[in-house]
Structure formats: C-alpha cells, structure tokens
Design a protein around this motif. Sequence first.
Motif, PDB file in Angstrom:
ATOM      1  N   TYR A  58      20.295  -1.622  17.432  1.00 53.16           N
ATOM      2  CA  TYR A  58      19.434  -0.264  17.074  1.00 53.16           C
ATOM      3  C   TYR A  58      18.650  -0.695  15.657  1.00 53.16           C
ATOM      4  CZ  TYR A  58      22.306   2.046  20.409  1.00 53.16           C
ATOM      5  OH  TYR A  58      22.871   2.406  21.676  1.00 53.16           O
ATOM      6  N   VAL A  59      19.289  -1.405  14.940  1.00 52.05           N
ATOM      7  CA  VAL A  59      18.729  -1.491  13.460  1.00 52.05           C
ATOM      8  C   VAL A  59      17.504  -2.723  13.776  1.00 52.05           C
ATOM      9  CG1 VAL A  59      19.389  -2.727  11.246  1.00 52.05           C
ATOM     10  CG2 VAL A  59      20.923  -1.281  12.236  1.00 52.05           C
ATOM     11  N   LEU A  60      17.900  -3.589  14.539  1.00 56.62           N
ATOM     12  CA  LEU A  60      16.921  -4.938  14.724  1.00 56.62           C
ATOM     13  C   LEU A  60      15.632  -4.079  15.364  1.00 56.62           C
ATOM     14  CD1 LEU A  60      19.124  -7.741  16.001  1.00 56.62           C
ATOM     15  CD2 LEU A  60      17.830  -7.614  13.926  1.00 56.62           C
ATOM     16  N   VAL A  61      15.793  -3.369  16.487  1.00 52.38           N
ATOM     17  CA  VAL A  61      14.844  -2.702  17.024  1.00 52.38           C
ATOM     18  C   VAL A  61      13.895  -1.672  16.034  1.00 52.38           C
ATOM     19  CG1 VAL A  61      13.958  -1.034  18.678  1.00 52.38           C
ATOM     20  CG2 VAL A  61      15.833  -2.935  19.196  1.00 52.38           C
ATOM     21  N   VAL A  62      14.756  -0.992  15.263  1.00 59.82           N
ATOM     22  CA  VAL A  62      13.859  -0.092  14.268  1.00 59.82           C
ATOM     23  C   VAL A  62      13.001  -0.972  13.383  1.00 59.82           C
ATOM     24  CG1 VAL A  62      14.210   1.396  12.438  1.00 59.82           C
ATOM     25  CG2 VAL A  62      15.260   1.874  14.554  1.00 59.82           C
ATOM     26  N   PHE A  63      13.749  -2.168  13.024  1.00 60.09           N
ATOM     27  CA  PHE A  63      12.904  -2.843  11.811  1.00 60.09           C
ATOM     28  C   PHE A  63      11.615  -3.798  12.542  1.00 60.09           C
ATOM     29  CE2 PHE A  63      16.762  -3.082   8.831  1.00 60.09           C
ATOM     30  CZ  PHE A  63      15.844  -2.389   7.836  1.00 60.09           C
ATOM     31  N   ALA A  64      11.679  -3.920  14.074  1.00 61.24           N
ATOM     32  CA  ALA A  64      10.924  -4.724  14.896  1.00 61.24           C
ATOM     33  C   ALA A  64       9.740  -3.695  14.888  1.00 61.24           C
ATOM     34  CB  ALA A  64      11.324  -5.051  15.933  1.00 61.24           C
ATOM     35  N   VAL A  65      10.062  -2.555  15.046  1.00 66.55           N
ATOM     36  CA  VAL A  65       8.994  -1.477  15.315  1.00 66.55           C
ATOM     37  C   VAL A  65       8.277  -0.999  14.046  1.00 66.55           C
ATOM     38  CG1 VAL A  65       8.788   1.075  16.054  1.00 66.55           C
ATOM     39  CG2 VAL A  65      10.203  -0.460  17.469  1.00 66.55           C
ATOM     40  N   LEU A  66       8.945  -1.181  12.991  1.00 70.52           N
ATOM     41  CA  LEU A  66       8.443  -0.924  11.727  1.00 70.52           C
ATOM     42  C   LEU A  66       7.519  -1.888  11.348  1.00 70.52           C
ATOM     43  CD1 LEU A  66      11.346   0.771   9.594  1.00 70.52           C
ATOM     44  CD2 LEU A  66       9.281   1.886  10.311  1.00 70.52           C
ATOM     45  N   VAL A  67       7.776  -3.228  11.500  1.00 73.24           N
ATOM     46  CA  VAL A  67       7.013  -4.463  10.983  1.00 73.24           C
ATOM     47  C   VAL A  67       5.750  -4.610  11.954  1.00 73.24           C
ATOM     48  CG1 VAL A  67       6.961  -6.924  11.215  1.00 73.24           C
ATOM     49  CG2 VAL A  67       8.860  -5.498  10.178  1.00 73.24           C
ATOM     50  N   PHE A  68       5.735  -4.078  13.351  1.00 74.39           N
ATOM     51  CA  PHE A  68       4.971  -4.074  14.184  1.00 74.39           C
ATOM     52  C   PHE A  68       3.867  -3.097  13.897  1.00 74.39           C
ATOM     53  CE2 PHE A  68       2.861  -3.003  18.100  1.00 74.39           C
ATOM     54  CZ  PHE A  68       2.386  -4.107  18.495  1.00 74.39           C
ATOM     55  N   ALA A  69       4.308  -1.683  13.622  1.00 71.47           N
ATOM     56  CA  ALA A  69       3.393  -0.653  13.318  1.00 71.47           C
ATOM     57  C   ALA A  69       2.546  -0.971  11.927  1.00 71.47           C
ATOM     58  CB  ALA A  69       4.278   0.389  13.103  1.00 71.47           C
ATOM     59  N   ALA A  70       3.288  -1.451  10.800  1.00 75.19           N
ATOM     60  CA  ALA A  70       2.571  -2.003   9.624  1.00 75.19           C
ATOM     61  C   ALA A  70       1.637  -3.106   9.970  1.00 75.19           C
ATOM     62  CB  ALA A  70       3.560  -2.413   8.871  1.00 75.19           C
ATOM     63  N   THR A  71       1.912  -3.927  10.921  1.00 75.85           N
ATOM     64  CA  THR A  71       0.892  -4.906  11.146  1.00 75.85           C
ATOM     65  C   THR A  71      -0.323  -4.495  11.893  1.00 75.85           C
ATOM     66  OG1 THR A  71       2.469  -6.589  11.372  1.00 75.85           O
ATOM     67  CG2 THR A  71       0.429  -7.133  12.459  1.00 75.85           C
ATOM     68  N   VAL A  72      -0.037  -3.457  12.925  1.00 77.32           N
ATOM     69  CA  VAL A  72      -1.059  -2.781  13.594  1.00 77.32           C
ATOM     70  C   VAL A  72      -2.131  -1.969  12.880  1.00 77.32           C
ATOM     71  CG1 VAL A  72      -1.746  -1.120  15.495  1.00 77.32           C
ATOM     72  CG2 VAL A  72      -0.132  -3.071  16.044  1.00 77.32           C
ATOM     73  N   ARG A  73      -1.403  -1.221  11.853  1.00 75.97           N
ATOM     74  CA  ARG A  73      -2.037  -0.181  11.009  1.00 75.97           C
ATOM     75  C   ARG A  73      -3.102  -1.207  10.256  1.00 75.97           C
ATOM     76  NH1 ARG A  73      -1.860   0.912   5.802  1.00 75.97           N
ATOM     77  NH2 ARG A  73      -2.583   3.018   5.171  1.00 75.97           N
ATOM     78  N   ASP A  74      -2.270  -2.226   9.592  1.00 72.85           N
ATOM     79  CA  ASP A  74      -3.254  -3.025   8.775  1.00 72.85           C
ATOM     80  C   ASP A  74      -4.474  -3.667   9.473  1.00 72.85           C
ATOM     81  OD1 ASP A  74      -3.756  -4.323   5.989  1.00 72.85           O
ATOM     82  OD2 ASP A  74      -3.710  -6.156   7.452  1.00 72.85           O
ATOM     83  N   TRP A  75      -4.096  -4.216  10.700  1.00 71.75           N
ATOM     84  CA  TRP A  75      -5.374  -4.601  11.451  1.00 71.75           C
ATOM     85  C   TRP A  75      -6.283  -3.603  11.833  1.00 71.75           C
ATOM     86  CZ3 TRP A  75      -6.323  -3.419  16.691  1.00 71.75           C
ATOM     87  CH2 TRP A  75      -7.194  -4.105  17.675  1.00 71.75           C
ATOM     88  N   TRP A  76      -5.913  -2.308  12.564  1.00 72.76           N
ATOM     89  CA  TRP A  76      -6.813  -1.338  12.660  1.00 72.76           C
ATOM     90  C   TRP A  76      -7.486  -0.821  11.414  1.00 72.76           C
ATOM     91  CZ3 TRP A  76      -8.486   0.248  17.184  1.00 72.76           C
ATOM     92  CH2 TRP A  76      -9.032   1.324  17.298  1.00 72.76           C
ATOM     93  N   GLY A  77      -6.820  -0.731  10.589  1.00 71.15           N
ATOM     94  CA  GLY A  77      -7.691  -0.178   9.195  1.00 71.15           C
ATOM     95  C   GLY A  77      -8.588  -1.255   8.690  1.00 71.15           C
ATOM     96  N   ARG A  78      -8.212  -2.533   8.662  1.00 73.45           N
ATOM     97  CA  ARG A  78      -9.426  -3.513   8.276  1.00 73.45           C
ATOM     98  C   ARG A  78     -10.495  -3.686   9.298  1.00 73.45           C
ATOM     99  NH1 ARG A  78      -7.878  -6.580   4.208  1.00 73.45           N
ATOM    100  NH2 ARG A  78      -5.532  -6.400   3.777  1.00 73.45           N
ATOM    101  N   ARG A  79     -10.192  -3.339  10.528  1.00 71.34           N
ATOM    102  CA  ARG A  79     -11.299  -3.377  11.642  1.00 71.34           C
ATOM    103  C   ARG A  79     -12.254  -2.287  11.443  1.00 71.34           C
ATOM    104  NH1 ARG A  79     -11.089  -5.363  17.352  1.00 71.34           N
ATOM    105  NH2 ARG A  79     -12.591  -4.375  18.552  1.00 71.34           N
ATOM    106  N   ARG A  80     -11.700  -1.162  11.103  1.00 66.44           N
ATOM    107  CA  ARG A  80     -12.420   0.138  10.816  1.00 66.44           C
ATOM    108  C   ARG A  80     -12.992   0.283   9.451  1.00 66.44           C
ATOM    109  NH1 ARG A  80     -13.947   1.766  15.775  1.00 66.44           N
ATOM    110  NH2 ARG A  80     -12.318   1.987  17.276  1.00 66.44           N
ATOM    111  N   GLY A  81     -12.563  -0.615   8.747  1.00 68.49           N
ATOM    112  CA  GLY A  81     -13.243  -0.841   7.285  1.00 68.49           C
ATOM    113  C   GLY A  81     -12.500   0.219   6.556  1.00 68.49           C
ATOM    114  N   TRP A  82     -11.147   0.710   6.829  1.00 66.16           N
ATOM    115  CA  TRP A  82     -10.593   1.687   5.841  1.00 66.16           C
ATOM    116  C   TRP A  82      -9.789   1.049   4.642  1.00 66.16           C
ATOM    117  CZ3 TRP A  82      -8.221   4.146  10.980  1.00 66.16           C
ATOM    118  CH2 TRP A  82      -8.999   5.070  11.463  1.00 66.16           C
ATOM    119  N   ILE A  83      -9.497  -0.380   5.171  1.00 67.19           N
ATOM    120  CA  ILE A  83      -8.860  -1.213   4.194  1.00 67.19           C
ATOM    121  C   ILE A  83      -9.670  -2.541   3.971  1.00 67.19           C
ATOM    122  CG2 ILE A  83      -6.787  -2.545   3.565  1.00 67.19           C
ATOM    123  CD1 ILE A  83      -5.224  -0.699   5.729  1.00 67.19           C
ATOM    124  N   ARG A  84      -9.824  -2.944   2.705  1.00 71.67           N
ATOM    125  CA  ARG A  84     -10.319  -4.047   2.481  1.00 71.67           C
ATOM    126  C   ARG A  84      -9.542  -5.183   2.391  1.00 71.67           C
ATOM    127  NH1 ARG A  84     -14.468  -2.669  -2.216  1.00 71.67           N
ATOM    128  NH2 ARG A  84     -14.533  -0.540  -1.978  1.00 71.67           N
TER     129      ARG A  84
END
Length: 84
Positions: A58-84
């Motif tokens: 459970y701990v490994l899955v939670v951390f994997a989901v958090l890392v993946f969510a942070a990666t997708v959020r950063d990718w999406w934000g940079r693609r949309r211009g919300w993050i530089r």
Amino acid sequence: MVSTEVERYTEVDPADVPSAAWGWSKITPRTWHGVGIFVTLFLLAMLRGNHVGHIEDYVLVVFAVLVFAATVRDWWGRRRGWIR
C-alpha cells in the motif's frame, strides 16, 4: 539614464563549469519527467518481493501514485504554459 530593471543571469558561466560550453550543465524538465516515470516504475517493481504483509504494498502504491501525479502535473503545466 540608469535602468531600474534587473538583468537576470540564467546561463552558467563556462569559467565556473567547463562543460557548460557543450550544454551539459543544465538539467531540462524532460530529464525530470523521465526520472519521475522511472521512479514510478521502480516503486511498482518493488511490489514483487519476499515480504509477507501487504502494508508495504500500500505504501509503495501510494508513493508511486504521488510521484506519477507530480510528474503529470508538471508535464501538463509546462505544456499549457502554467509553469515555466
């Protein structure tokens, strides 16, 4: 007349870092996205092991989901211009 604007220094000086002349001293967002995907896959690969309890799973899955969510959020934000 003196300007009030501050000049931003974003480049690395080749005198300080000799490899800067070849462009090796800058870590790009694409590198961080690759690291995020690798860490996610590594955490999920650790689910297969010799442990008996499933609390670790459970701990490994939670951390994997958090890392993946942070990666997708950063990718999406940079693609949309919300993050530089």
